[in-house]
Design a protein around this motif. Structure first.
Motif, short mmCIF file in Angstrom:
data_model
loop_
_atom_site.label_atom_id
_atom_site.label_comp_id
_atom_site.label_asym_id
_atom_site.label_seq_id
_atom_site.Cartn_x
_atom_site.Cartn_y
_atom_site.Cartn_z
N LEU A 137 0.86 -1.18 0.00
CA LEU A 137 0.00 0.00 0.00
C LEU A 137 0.89 1.23 0.00
O LEU A 137 1.83 1.33 0.79
CB LEU A 137 -0.88 0.01 1.25
N ILE A 138 0.60 2.17 -0.90
CA ILE A 138 1.30 3.47 -0.92
C ILE A 138 0.23 4.55 -0.86
O ILE A 138 -0.66 4.61 -1.71
CB ILE A 138 2.16 3.66 -2.18
N LEU A 217 -1.99 2.18 10.45
CA LEU A 217 -1.62 1.19 9.44
C LEU A 217 -1.24 -0.14 10.10
O LEU A 217 -1.64 -1.22 9.64
CB LEU A 217 -0.45 1.71 8.60
N GLU A 218 -0.47 -0.07 11.17
CA GLU A 218 -0.07 -1.29 11.88
C GLU A 218 -1.29 -2.02 12.44
O GLU A 218 -1.36 -3.26 12.37
CB GLU A 218 0.91 -0.94 12.99
N GLN A 219 -2.25 -1.29 12.97
CA GLN A 219 -3.46 -1.90 13.51
C GLN A 219 -4.30 -2.55 12.43
O GLN A 219 -5.05 -3.50 12.71
CB GLN A 219 -4.27 -0.85 14.27
N ASP A 224 6.43 -3.18 8.03
CA ASP A 224 7.56 -2.70 7.22
C ASP A 224 7.26 -1.33 6.60
O ASP A 224 7.45 -1.11 5.40
CB ASP A 224 7.92 -3.70 6.12
N ILE A 225 6.82 -0.42 7.43
CA ILE A 225 6.33 0.89 6.97
C ILE A 225 7.51 1.84 6.74
O ILE A 225 8.36 2.02 7.61
CB ILE A 225 5.35 1.49 7.99
N GLU A 247 4.57 3.88 2.74
CA GLU A 247 4.60 2.60 2.03
C GLU A 247 4.55 1.50 3.07
O GLU A 247 5.33 1.50 4.03
CB GLU A 247 5.87 2.47 1.20
N ALA A 248 3.61 0.57 2.90
CA ALA A 248 3.40 -0.46 3.91
C ALA A 248 3.10 -1.79 3.24
O ALA A 248 2.48 -1.84 2.17
CB ALA A 248 2.27 -0.06 4.85
#
Length: 252
Positions: A137-138, A217-219, A224-225, A247-248
């Protein structure tokens, strides 16, 4: 309820952010996606300013938008260049497809149009659902600065045959607790001094802190963000005026 990106505002968007214009984002997204061979999705595709250069580089990109007017312009822009991507109307928080994507991209701060927190969280979960394991995802965001209720800005565009489009934008609401602003945008088209078309748009924008968005995003299951500023990969933001890109990687 006033919508956004209707006929006149979409026309202005196509004039103001024409195909071929870049803020550094076209080059950035082209470089970050250059090695991707699978399917890519752009929610909030707009008139195709990012989509079309990616397609012309041979990438497999689908797109959708919540505005039928924007999609009509995007289709026209694609057809004039001999491109036939899959385009459809949909919402970030609720679209549902059988396709699994290698990447999902949301450039230019479009994600901030989801001004309600629950909608933005639903959208990120939906992106995660539609990405393959290890898919990327960007997404771009920007901060809100110099806010004041009642603040007005104006712009003008020359169109054709002495037609002029004007835009008056006024901030009518700031919610510091829930982190969004609402502006009212008044578009008017004039021909030889006569008003021929007008449109009132309710335009919401949300904002996030950098650490806050990383945590969200982590949740949602991303890891690897990498955070970048002004389309310089890995260069962490240092001031409030910069475009911030996340970016994730989706982990299933």
């Amino acid at each position: 309820m006033l919508g956004y990106y209707n006929k006149l505002s979409s026309e202005v968007y196509d004039i103001d952010k024409y195909i071929g214009l870049s803020f550094g984002d076209v080059e950035f997204y082209s470089e970050r996606l250059a090695s991707f061979e699978g399917n890519i999705l752009e929610p909030g595709v707009g008139t195709g300013r990012i989509l079309i250069p990616l397609l012309e580089k041979g990438l497999n990109v689908d797109g959708f938008d919540g505005s039928s007017e924007m999609l009509n312009i995007c289709r026209t822009n694609c057809e004039s260049r001999g491109l036939q991507p899959k385009l459809f109307e949909g919402k970030m928080e609720s679209f549902s497809l059988d396709t699994e994507y290698e990447a999902i991209i949301v450039p230019t701060g479009t994600f901030l149009l989801l001004h309600k927190r629950e909608d933005s969280l639903s959208a990120l979960n939906n992106f995660h659902k539609h990405l393959s394991d290890g898919g990327k995802l960007i997404v771009d965001i920007f901060l809100q600065t110099d806010l004041a209720v009642g603040k007005v800005s104006t712009r003008t565009w020359d169109v054709r045959n002495e037609e002029v489009i004007t835009l008056e934008s006024k901030i009518v609401e700031i919610d510091f607790i829930n982190q969004y602003i609402i502006s009212h945008n008044r578009y008017e088209k004039w021909n030889h001094g006569q008003l021929t078309q007008s449109e009132l748009e309710r335009f919401p924008l949300r904002w996030y802190g950098v650490a806050e968005f990383k945590m969200i995003l982590e949740q949602a299951g991303f890891a690897d963000i990498v955070i970048s500023a002004d389309y310089k990969h890995g260069e962490y933001p240092t001031n409030s005026t910069q475009i911030i890109t996340f970016e994730a990687i989706a982990r299933k």
